[in-house]
Design a protein around this motif. Structure first.
Motif, PDB file in Angstrom:
ATOM      1  N   VAL A 126       0.847  -1.183   0.000  1.00 42.92           N
ATOM      2  CA  VAL A 126       0.000   0.000   0.000  1.00 42.92           C
ATOM      3  C   VAL A 126       0.886   1.238   0.000  1.00 42.92           C
ATOM      4  O   VAL A 126       1.962   1.249   0.590  1.00 42.92           O
ATOM      5  CB  VAL A 126      -0.932   0.016   1.244  1.00 42.92           C
ATOM      6  CG1 VAL A 126      -0.130   0.106   2.539  1.00 42.92           C
ATOM      7  CG2 VAL A 126      -1.946   1.157   1.167  1.00 42.92           C
ATOM      8  N   SER A 127       0.450   2.272  -0.700  1.00 44.38           N
ATOM      9  CA  SER A 127       1.102   3.578  -0.605  1.00 44.38           C
ATOM     10  C   SER A 127       0.456   4.335   0.557  1.00 44.38           C
ATOM     11  O   SER A 127      -0.742   4.180   0.816  1.00 44.38           O
ATOM     12  CB  SER A 127       0.944   4.365  -1.903  1.00 44.38           C
ATOM     13  OG  SER A 127       1.713   3.798  -2.944  1.00 44.38           O
ATOM     14  N   ILE A 128       1.244   5.137   1.238  1.00 39.80           N
ATOM     15  CA  ILE A 128       0.732   5.862   2.408  1.00 39.80           C
ATOM     16  C   ILE A 128       1.139   7.326   2.317  1.00 39.80           C
ATOM     17  O   ILE A 128       2.289   7.653   2.017  1.00 39.80           O
ATOM     18  CB  ILE A 128       1.267   5.263   3.724  1.00 39.80           C
ATOM     19  CG1 ILE A 128       0.896   3.779   3.836  1.00 39.80           C
ATOM     20  CG2 ILE A 128       0.719   6.028   4.922  1.00 39.80           C
ATOM     21  CD1 ILE A 128       1.435   3.113   5.094  1.00 39.80           C
ATOM     22  N   CYS A 129       0.185   8.221   2.594  1.00 39.96           N
ATOM     23  CA  CYS A 129       0.429   9.658   2.665  1.00 39.96           C
ATOM     24  C   CYS A 129       0.066  10.138   4.066  1.00 39.96           C
ATOM     25  O   CYS A 129      -1.082   9.974   4.489  1.00 39.96           O
ATOM     26  CB  CYS A 129      -0.424  10.410   1.643  1.00 39.96           C
ATOM     27  SG  CYS A 129      -0.238   9.861  -0.060  1.00 39.96           S
ATOM     28  N   LEU A 130       1.017  10.712   4.784  1.00 40.96           N
ATOM     29  CA  LEU A 130       0.773  11.228   6.121  1.00 40.96           C
ATOM     30  C   LEU A 130       0.959  12.739   6.107  1.00 40.96           C
ATOM     31  O   LEU A 130       2.031  13.234   5.720  1.00 40.96           O
ATOM     32  CB  LEU A 130       1.724  10.588   7.134  1.00 40.96           C
ATOM     33  CG  LEU A 130       1.693   9.054   7.215  1.00 40.96           C
ATOM     34  CD1 LEU A 130       2.857   8.457   6.417  1.00 40.96           C
ATOM     35  CD2 LEU A 130       1.769   8.569   8.653  1.00 40.96           C
ATOM     36  N   LEU A 131      -0.073  13.474   6.520  1.00 37.64           N
ATOM     37  CA  LEU A 131      -0.052  14.932   6.466  1.00 37.64           C
ATOM     38  C   LEU A 131      -0.002  15.513   7.871  1.00 37.64           C
ATOM     39  O   LEU A 131      -0.680  15.022   8.778  1.00 37.64           O
ATOM     40  CB  LEU A 131      -1.299  15.465   5.746  1.00 37.64           C
ATOM     41  CG  LEU A 131      -1.405  15.226   4.236  1.00 37.64           C
ATOM     42  CD1 LEU A 131      -1.599  13.753   3.897  1.00 37.64           C
ATOM     43  CD2 LEU A 131      -2.564  16.035   3.656  1.00 37.64           C
ATOM     44  N   SER A 132       0.795  16.563   8.050  1.00 39.24           N
ATOM     45  CA  SER A 132       0.965  17.143   9.380  1.00 39.24           C
ATOM     46  C   SER A 132       1.121  18.658   9.289  1.00 39.24           C
ATOM     47  O   SER A 132       1.698  19.172   8.326  1.00 39.24           O
ATOM     48  CB  SER A 132       2.197  16.537  10.059  1.00 39.24           C
ATOM     49  OG  SER A 132       2.460  17.169  11.291  1.00 39.24           O
ATOM     50  N   GLN A 133       0.621  19.362  10.324  1.00 46.06           N
ATOM     51  CA  GLN A 133       0.772  20.813  10.373  1.00 46.06           C
ATOM     52  C   GLN A 133       2.174  21.233  10.778  1.00 46.06           C
ATOM     53  O   GLN A 133       2.559  22.383  10.606  1.00 46.06           O
ATOM     54  CB  GLN A 133      -0.235  21.417  11.364  1.00 46.06           C
ATOM     55  CG  GLN A 133      -1.674  21.331  10.909  1.00 46.06           C
ATOM     56  CD  GLN A 133      -2.360  20.070  11.411  1.00 46.06           C
ATOM     57  OE1 GLN A 133      -1.697  19.114  11.803  1.00 46.06           O
ATOM     58  NE2 GLN A 133      -3.681  20.070  11.388  1.00 46.06           N
ATOM     59  N   THR A 134       2.944  20.305  11.347  1.00 46.68           N
ATOM     60  CA  THR A 134       4.284  20.629  11.816  1.00 46.68           C
ATOM     61  C   THR A 134       5.188  19.413  11.686  1.00 46.68           C
ATOM     62  O   THR A 134       4.707  18.275  11.651  1.00 46.68           O
ATOM     63  CB  THR A 134       4.243  21.097  13.286  1.00 46.68           C
ATOM     64  OG1 THR A 134       5.557  21.460  13.714  1.00 46.68           O
ATOM     65  CG2 THR A 134       3.715  20.011  14.199  1.00 46.68           C
ATOM     66  N   LEU A 135       6.478  19.650  11.597  1.00 47.94           N
ATOM     67  CA  LEU A 135       7.428  18.552  11.457  1.00 47.94           C
ATOM     68  C   LEU A 135       7.416  17.676  12.699  1.00 47.94           C
ATOM     69  O   LEU A 135       7.403  16.449  12.602  1.00 47.94           O
ATOM     70  CB  LEU A 135       8.840  19.098  11.215  1.00 47.94           C
ATOM     71  CG  LEU A 135       9.927  18.055  10.975  1.00 47.94           C
ATOM     72  CD1 LEU A 135       9.666  17.294   9.692  1.00 47.94           C
ATOM     73  CD2 LEU A 135      11.306  18.718  10.921  1.00 47.94           C
ATOM     74  N   ALA A 136       7.418  18.289  13.860  1.00 45.71           N
ATOM     75  CA  ALA A 136       7.443  17.505  15.098  1.00 45.71           C
ATOM     76  C   ALA A 136       6.864  18.318  16.246  1.00 45.71           C
ATOM     77  O   ALA A 136       7.009  19.533  16.298  1.00 45.71           O
ATOM     78  CB  ALA A 136       8.866  17.080  15.430  1.00 45.71           C
ATOM     79  N   THR A 137       6.179  17.643  17.154  1.00 43.17           N
ATOM     80  CA  THR A 137       5.693  18.243  18.388  1.00 43.17           C
ATOM     81  C   THR A 137       6.176  17.369  19.540  1.00 43.17           C
ATOM     82  O   THR A 137       6.715  16.283  19.329  1.00 43.17           O
ATOM     83  CB  THR A 137       4.155  18.301  18.418  1.00 43.17           C
ATOM     84  OG1 THR A 137       3.639  16.959  18.343  1.00 43.17           O
ATOM     85  CG2 THR A 137       3.617  19.094  17.251  1.00 43.17           C
ATOM     86  N   GLN A 138       5.971  17.832  20.761  1.00 44.84           N
ATOM     87  CA  GLN A 138       6.414  17.039  21.904  1.00 44.84           C
ATOM     88  C   GLN A 138       5.627  15.740  22.012  1.00 44.84           C
ATOM     89  O   GLN A 138       6.127  14.744  22.506  1.00 44.84           O
ATOM     90  CB  GLN A 138       6.269  17.858  23.195  1.00 44.84           C
ATOM     91  CG  GLN A 138       7.263  19.014  23.282  1.00 44.84           C
ATOM     92  CD  GLN A 138       7.192  19.727  24.617  1.00 44.84           C
ATOM     93  OE1 GLN A 138       6.243  19.559  25.377  1.00 44.84           O
ATOM     94  NE2 GLN A 138       8.199  20.532  24.915  1.00 44.84           N
ATOM     95  N   MET A 139       4.405  15.731  21.520  1.00 47.77           N
ATOM     96  CA  MET A 139       3.600  14.508  21.568  1.00 47.77           C
ATOM     97  C   MET A 139       2.571  14.530  20.437  1.00 47.77           C
ATOM     98  O   MET A 139       1.914  15.532  20.210  1.00 47.77           O
ATOM     99  CB  MET A 139       2.871  14.378  22.914  1.00 47.77           C
ATOM    100  CG  MET A 139       2.024  13.107  23.036  1.00 47.77           C
ATOM    101  SD  MET A 139       1.239  12.935  24.658  1.00 47.77           S
ATOM    102  CE  MET A 139       2.654  12.607  25.697  1.00 47.77           C
ATOM    103  N   GLY A 140       2.484  13.407  19.730  1.00 46.19           N
ATOM    104  CA  GLY A 140       1.397  13.260  18.782  1.00 46.19           C
ATOM    105  C   GLY A 140       1.671  13.695  17.366  1.00 46.19           C
ATOM    106  O   GLY A 140       0.744  14.044  16.637  1.00 46.19           O
TER     107      GLY A 140
END
Length: 319
Positions: free
Chosen positions: A213-227
């Motif tokens: 399967v191909s997967i696309c993961l979208l995020s508002q920020t590169l990294a946060t302290q959690m989540g």
């Protein structure tokens, strides 16, 4: 320091065995599949639009037959997802984020593998019956074949129904607006990391091979302290979309450290600034870590290749 080179005896050269890593055929300017894509951009930047546009192109070109979506904001973005047409059914291909979201994706793809295996079983029976003479068919227990859908009510042989044009079904999963949810926390994060790292190898089929399967993961920020998207997933992405450029120097440095891939920091920032000018907040840098041509690794949006010459950028719009 001088290095002395001495060749080994014959037989020690590494030879690739088995199938290629990206077996699905795609058009020259479309990414190799199956891919693991991560996309970053602040709220309203257009990252969902960018990813859904890429997936829609894949659906149109029959790279993908099914789109599975995990998001808590479907009703706000439904128009973007409904453009996938028959490849996306909200009744079966949509889930809310939860700690078992990775299981939901794998279960969906495994169901496609089972559907394809059953189709191949039915085709074997269909081809076997076609070879039989009429008098042989009369003494067979046709009820069994009727239940399998190979024989109709009047005893005539019919070809099994199948919706994916005589090829294995191919799926892409989109995880959108899931930062801070159970997808990326605790057990959910471990499961999603495991799935992302083995995404090309899931859903084995009885008749041989795997669907993947191909997967696309979208995020508002590169990294946060959690989540946020786990670092192991980010660092194993085959493709990355960065919409806009953060003014936070610490995050700029972290972005370079994770995505620079052989570029100097100056080269990476020059590339990033060029692809994401301040007067175009929706423009993005597209990084292809498995390009079909080494000269086509970087793009401004999807339609313009960028070539680094020293610390200068050259455009090529032949896309």
């Amino acid at each position: 320091m001088n290095v002395k080179v001495k060749k080994t005896k014959k037989g020690m050269k590494i030879k690739p065995v088995g199938k290629e890593a990206f077996p699905i055929k795609t058009k020259p300017d479309y990414p190799k599949a199956h891919f693991l894509l991560t996309a970053y951009g602040k709220r309203g930047s257009g990252k969902t639009t960018s990813v859904s546009s890429l997936v829609a192109e894949g659906v149109k070109d029959k790279v993908f037959d099914e789109v599975f979506i995990i998001t808590p904001t479907y009703h706000s973005n439904s128009a973007m997802f409904l453009q996938f047409g028959d490849a996306f059914d909200p009744e079966t291909n949509l889930k809310e984020p939860r700690k078992n979201s990775a299981d939901d994706i794998e279960e969906f793809v495994s169901g496609l593998a089972e559907y394809y295996d059953n189709y191949l079983d039915e085709m074997e029976m269909y081809n076997e019956l076609k070879k039989r003479k009429k008098e042989e068919l009369e003494i067979l227990d046709l009820d069994y074949y009727y239940e399998k859908g190979i024989v109709d009510e009047e005893g005539f042989i019919k070809k099994p129904d199948y919706k994916y044009h005589n090829k294995p079904p191919r799926a892409v999963a989109i995880i959108d607006d899931a930062v801070g949810t159970d997808v990326y926390i605790g057990t959910g994060a471990k499961k999603m990391t495991s799935l992302a790292l083995k995404h090309r190898h899931i859903a084995p089929m009885r008749h041989g091979g795997v669907l993947g399967v191909s997967i696309c993961l979208l995020s508002q920020t590169l990294a946060t302290q959690m989540g946020s998207i786990p670092r192991a997933v980010r660092e194993n992405s085959t493709h990355v979309i960065i919409v806009g450029k953060t003014k936070d120097e610490g995050k700029q440095k972290q972005t370079y450290e994770e995505m620079g891939d052989g570029l100097t920091q100056e080269q990476f920032f020059t590339l990033w600034n060029y692809a994401c000018p301040e007067d175009d907040p929706h423009s993005f840098l597209f990084l292809d870590y498995n390009p079909k041509d080494k000269s086509k690794k970087y793009r401004k949006c999807f339609d313009t290749y960028l070539e680094i010459q020293g610390n200068e950028i050259k455009e090529n719009k032949n896309v």
